[in-house]
Design a protein around this motif. Structure first.
Motif, PDB file in Angstrom:
ATOM      1  N   GLU A  87      34.460 146.830  70.382  1.00 30.75           N
ATOM      2  CA  GLU A  87      35.129 147.732  69.448  1.00 30.75           C
ATOM      3  C   GLU A  87      35.349 147.160  68.045  1.00 30.75           C
ATOM      4  O   GLU A  87      35.149 147.887  67.060  1.00 30.75           O
ATOM      5  CB  GLU A  87      36.444 148.250  70.018  1.00 30.75           C
ATOM      6  CG  GLU A  87      37.021 149.353  69.147  1.00 30.75           C
ATOM      7  CD  GLU A  87      38.216 150.049  69.753  1.00 30.75           C
ATOM      8  OE1 GLU A  87      38.460 151.201  69.363  1.00 30.75           O
ATOM      9  OE2 GLU A  87      38.909 149.452  70.609  1.00 30.75           O
ATOM     10  N   LYS A  91      34.356 149.392  64.877  1.00 36.30           N
ATOM     11  CA  LYS A  91      35.456 149.792  63.975  1.00 36.30           C
ATOM     12  C   LYS A  91      35.184 149.347  62.542  1.00 36.30           C
ATOM     13  O   LYS A  91      35.443 150.091  61.593  1.00 36.30           O
ATOM     14  CB  LYS A  91      36.776 149.181  64.455  1.00 36.30           C
ATOM     15  CG  LYS A  91      37.735 150.157  65.028  1.00 36.30           C
ATOM     16  CD  LYS A  91      39.042 149.448  65.354  1.00 36.30           C
ATOM     17  CE  LYS A  91      40.075 150.475  65.735  1.00 36.30           C
ATOM     18  NZ  LYS A  91      41.298 149.870  66.194  1.00 36.30           N
ATOM     19  N   PHE A 103      32.029 152.465  71.915  1.00 39.83           N
ATOM     20  CA  PHE A 103      31.636 151.060  71.930  1.00 39.83           C
ATOM     21  C   PHE A 103      31.365 150.647  73.380  1.00 39.83           C
ATOM     22  O   PHE A 103      31.673 151.382  74.308  1.00 39.83           O
ATOM     23  CB  PHE A 103      32.719 150.185  71.279  1.00 39.83           C
ATOM     24  CG  PHE A 103      34.037 150.215  71.996  1.00 39.83           C
ATOM     25  CD1 PHE A 103      34.370 149.231  72.914  1.00 39.83           C
ATOM     26  CD2 PHE A 103      34.950 151.236  71.747  1.00 39.83           C
ATOM     27  CE1 PHE A 103      35.592 149.259  73.576  1.00 39.83           C
ATOM     28  CE2 PHE A 103      36.169 151.273  72.397  1.00 39.83           C
ATOM     29  CZ  PHE A 103      36.486 150.285  73.324  1.00 39.83           C
TER      30      PHE A 103
END
Length: 188
Positions: A87, A91, A103
């Protein structure tokens, strides 16, 4: 006779398996895809791989990526990022894009391609997948039943595990291009 039957079956099965790796289209760059034409054709959702499809591996969204997503959103596209990364990486890229993402997608498993379509409210008949790797991106999208567009990697500098996958990809692309050429010749 038995040997010929086995070879026929093996050739047929081998070709069918190889075709699950073929992209629907092969383009030089994600930024040269005519998304307006695809939208007119009825496509409404697009799922993207990130690294080496939209930006070099590990990079944040650059000006081209931000402009592409702004244009797609303005046109009416639903978008989703689908990445095998953790992630924090996804992000980082998504900070300036602000779209849906998944993810640790476990590509080529088709489950998260289907989840991405659910998030976007689309289905296999109106969703595209765009990625740079055959054995993860394209194979998984084909297994999920959606149209695929393979793009050439943006950056030639890649991690070793990706470099090793590029070797058999060359063979798949060779047969893909040979098949495309054969189809063009038959149409003429």
């Amino acid at each position: 006779m038995q040997g010929n039957s086995a070879r026929f079956l093996t050739d047929r099965v081998g070709r069918a398996m190889l075709q699950t790796l073929y992209p629907g289209e092969y383009r030089d760059c994600v930024y040269r895809i005519d998304f307006d034409r695809l939208y007119r054709e009825g496509y409404r959702g697009v799922i993207f791989d990130i690294d080496n499809t939209l930006v070099p591996h590990g990079a944040p969204a650059d000006a081209r990526a931000r402009a592409l997503f702004a244009q797609l959103k303005q046109t009416g596209w639903q978008c989703c990022l689908l990445s095998n990364n953790k992630e924090p990486r996804v992000k980082l890229f998504n900070q300036k894009i602000q779209t849906r993402y998944i993810f640790r997608a476990h590509k080529p498993r088709p489950a998260n391609y289907k989840k991405a379509m659910e998030l976007m409210g689309t289905h296999t008949g109106n969703t595209l997948f765009v990625g740079d790797q055959i054995f993860t991106d394209i194979w998984g999208a084909n297994l999920a039943g959606m149209r695929t567009i393979l793009v050439k990697p943006i950056d030639p500098h890649e991690e070793i595990q990706i470099i090793l996958k590029r070797i058999p990809e060359k063979f798949v692309l060779y047969f893909y291009k040979k098949r495309k050429e054969s189809c063009r010749t038959r149409r003429q």
